[in-house]
Design an enzyme around this catalytic site. Sequence first.
Site, mmCIF file in Angstrom:
data_model
loop_
_atom_site.group_PDB
_atom_site.id
_atom_site.type_symbol
_atom_site.label_atom_id
_atom_site.label_comp_id
_atom_site.label_asym_id
_atom_site.label_seq_id
_atom_site.Cartn_x
_atom_site.Cartn_y
_atom_site.Cartn_z
ATOM 1 N N ASN A 50 0.789 -1.239 0.000
ATOM 2 C CA ASN A 50 0.000 0.000 0.000
ATOM 3 C C ASN A 50 0.824 1.294 0.000
ATOM 4 O O ASN A 50 0.318 2.333 -0.403
ATOM 5 C CB ASN A 50 -1.032 -0.014 1.135
ATOM 6 N N GLY B 117 2.853 -5.415 7.420
ATOM 7 C CA GLY B 117 1.838 -6.149 6.673
ATOM 8 C C GLY B 117 0.689 -6.549 7.566
ATOM 9 O O GLY B 117 0.428 -5.896 8.586
ATOM 10 N N SER B 118 0.030 -7.629 7.207
ATOM 11 C CA SER B 118 -1.205 -7.995 7.903
ATOM 12 C C SER B 118 -0.913 -8.766 9.196
ATOM 13 O O SER B 118 0.111 -9.456 9.296
ATOM 14 C CB SER B 118 -2.071 -8.833 6.967
ATOM 15 N N GLU C 182 4.899 -4.239 12.079
ATOM 16 C CA GLU C 182 3.988 -3.093 11.909
ATOM 17 C C GLU C 182 2.745 -3.644 11.216
ATOM 18 O O GLU C 182 2.779 -3.931 10.016
ATOM 19 C CB GLU C 182 4.653 -2.015 11.039
ATOM 20 N N LEU C 183 1.653 -3.803 11.964
ATOM 21 C CA LEU C 183 0.501 -4.541 11.438
ATOM 22 C C LEU C 183 -0.732 -3.634 11.263
ATOM 23 O O LEU C 183 -0.622 -2.421 11.247
ATOM 24 C CB LEU C 183 0.213 -5.730 12.352
ATOM 25 N N CYS D 95 -3.068 1.556 6.675
ATOM 26 C CA CYS D 95 -3.229 0.855 7.958
ATOM 27 C C CYS D 95 -3.906 1.732 9.000
ATOM 28 O O CYS D 95 -4.450 1.218 9.975
ATOM 29 C CB CYS D 95 -1.874 0.374 8.450
ATOM 30 N N GLU E 28 -10.235 -5.525 10.132
ATOM 31 C CA GLU E 28 -9.634 -4.455 9.345
ATOM 32 C C GLU E 28 -10.223 -4.511 7.936
ATOM 33 O O GLU E 28 -10.058 -5.505 7.221
ATOM 34 C CB GLU E 28 -8.117 -4.633 9.285
HETATM 35 P P1 NAD Z 1 0.435 -8.982 3.627
HETATM 36 O O1 NAD Z 1 0.642 -9.378 5.046
HETATM 37 O O2 NAD Z 1 -0.403 -9.842 2.766
HETATM 38 O O3 NAD Z 1 1.836 -8.875 2.865
HETATM 39 C C1 NAD Z 1 2.873 -8.056 3.329
HETATM 40 C C2 NAD Z 1 4.204 -8.638 2.881
HETATM 41 O O4 NAD Z 1 4.388 -9.887 3.517
HETATM 42 C C3 NAD Z 1 4.288 -8.909 1.372
HETATM 43 O O5 NAD Z 1 5.585 -8.593 0.936
HETATM 44 C C4 NAD Z 1 4.048 -10.402 1.296
HETATM 45 O O6 NAD Z 1 4.621 -10.991 0.156
HETATM 46 C C5 NAD Z 1 4.721 -10.881 2.567
HETATM 47 N N1 NAD Z 1 4.270 -12.177 3.067
HETATM 48 C C6 NAD Z 1 3.046 -12.744 2.946
HETATM 49 N N2 NAD Z 1 3.039 -13.970 3.516
HETATM 50 C C7 NAD Z 1 4.287 -14.171 3.996
HETATM 51 C C8 NAD Z 1 4.901 -15.256 4.704
HETATM 52 N N3 NAD Z 1 4.249 -16.372 5.009
HETATM 53 N N4 NAD Z 1 6.201 -15.132 5.071
HETATM 54 C C9 NAD Z 1 6.878 -13.997 4.776
HETATM 55 N N5 NAD Z 1 6.349 -12.960 4.104
HETATM 56 C C10 NAD Z 1 5.068 -13.042 3.724
HETATM 57 O O7 NAD Z 1 -0.085 -7.483 3.652
HETATM 58 P P2 NAD Z 1 -0.525 -6.549 2.434
HETATM 59 O O8 NAD Z 1 -1.832 -7.031 1.926
HETATM 60 O O9 NAD Z 1 0.590 -6.339 1.477
HETATM 61 O O10 NAD Z 1 -0.719 -5.169 3.221
HETATM 62 C C11 NAD Z 1 -1.844 -4.901 3.957
HETATM 63 C C12 NAD Z 1 -1.621 -5.060 5.443
HETATM 64 O O11 NAD Z 1 -0.487 -4.327 5.867
HETATM 65 C C13 NAD Z 1 -2.777 -4.494 6.247
HETATM 66 O O12 NAD Z 1 -3.089 -5.356 7.306
HETATM 67 C C14 NAD Z 1 -2.232 -3.171 6.762
HETATM 68 O O13 NAD Z 1 -2.834 -2.669 7.914
HETATM 69 C C15 NAD Z 1 -0.811 -3.530 7.007
HETATM 70 N N6 NAD Z 1 0.010 -2.320 7.061
HETATM 71 C C16 NAD Z 1 0.523 -1.912 8.260
HETATM 72 C C17 NAD Z 1 1.260 -0.745 8.337
HETATM 73 C C18 NAD Z 1 1.871 -0.266 9.622
HETATM 74 O O14 NAD Z 1 2.798 0.540 9.560
HETATM 75 N N7 NAD Z 1 1.404 -0.698 10.767
HETATM 76 C C19 NAD Z 1 1.464 0.001 7.185
HETATM 77 C C20 NAD Z 1 0.911 -0.438 5.975
HETATM 78 C C21 NAD Z 1 0.196 -1.614 5.933
#
Ligand code: NAD
Length: 460
Positions: A137, A213-214, A233-234, A267, A361
Amino acid sequence: MAALDVLDKFTGEIIRSLPIAGESEVDAAVRRAQRAFPGWAATPAHRRAAILLGAAERIQTRRDEFTALIAREAGKAWKHAAGEVARSVETFTFAGEEAKRIHGETVPMDASAFGEGRVGFYLRAPLGVVSAITPFNFPLNLVAHKVGPGLAAGNTLVLKPAEETPLTAILMAECFRDAGLPDGVLELVHGPGETTGDALVRHPAPAKVTFTGSPPVGAHILKVAGLKRVTLELGNNSGTIVEPDANLEQAVPRTVMSAFANAGQVCISLQRLYVHETIAEAFLAQFIAATRALKVGNPLDRDCDVGPMISDEAAARAESWIREAIGEGARPLTEIKREGRLLWPVVLTDTRPDMKVMCREAFAPLVSVVRYERFEDALAMLADSPYGLQAGLYTRDLYKAFKAVAALDVGGVMVNDTSIFRVDQMPYGGNRMSGIGREGVRFAIEEMTNLKLVCFNLGD
Ligand code: NAD
């Protein structure tokens, strides 16, 4: 090697195909970063700073190229993509500045009877190789929040950007190379999280995994990372309260932007909006009018407000949550309209706290407006979340503001703003399901360095 097709999220065309890194390519990248570490760790701070500032300058010069790429691969509206690029320039500039002030303190060893005759101080030492995994994002600025502090501190990095948006990170790495970053200091690997990401997380050599990520992926990473430092950072289901004394001229456009910028895929996007009943009619009339006026469509259009979501599946999932909520009694105040990845902004009311659109979320252009009578009730509803990233409150009443600060178990409370406010030098991160640790350049550096205590025995 299998290929990763990176799509233009509006047109669906393939922008570029990249080779997917398997376990052996990940291992090779980690080894290159390991070999580069001693040289980079020994590089003087002023030189590390100059490279970071040089990269920031190159990104600034090439800002339109970056903006167009983010608009295409992430589907982010041009004006918000341009904002992300400007912030990333700041993030790398902060990192360049911070590189020059990474230091420890003296320790009063003789405060202990057992420490008499000793002089102590501690240094901050880089960790080694840092594995960085980032979401789609903010394909530039969230990468910057790992690469900037990591390099400033003297670490080398292996970065796996989101598979949907890797091209921006590649362009950024080019700016670093042009600014003089030595080979191996910043390695990129590409591919899906479950394979490439997993191989990187499980690799025993890196000293740290920093992940944005998530929450489910974050929880998984914590389990499989092994004996490493982990920063997570989730997500969040962010909320904001609007009290009757709020300045609506400010609050209305700001809450609309907070709910729908980047198609709600932020997020700290505003998902739960609590509005005092005495102003709800007036607020909603303006809020709905402003929402309906948003321009949905091609992110490359300079006046686009809301571009496509990241994938058809993400948009279909959001629509299904909205329809489920309506089936359970929620009332839509805007038309529910979706064309593939494009989902028009949705405002719901009469939602209940247990509906998915409220308690999970959403990560979509949707917001629920809840009316309340007593401030204490609004605060309790806002606080009732397993997440704890940021929250907002519009009021001019200091007593209420401090009540909120005390009641909310979150990383940041924004008074007279929404949950979405962030500048890149502030400490940023969440509690509970929103993660572990803090970013914001100086704070990320703290988490990317080890304290090394030095003690001299001066006793005879
Ligand atoms: P996601 O968790 O699907 O993916 C994030 C990253 O993790 C990607 O690079 C993905 O390829 C990798 N990934 C996925 N599965 C993995 C695994 N098993 N092992 C290692 N890496 C893996 O998230 P997304 O859909 O790209 O982003 C959305 C999420 O990110 C939302 O939940 C959002 O709130 C969160 N987010 C948090 C912040 C923050 O600063 N707190 C900022 C932006 C986004």
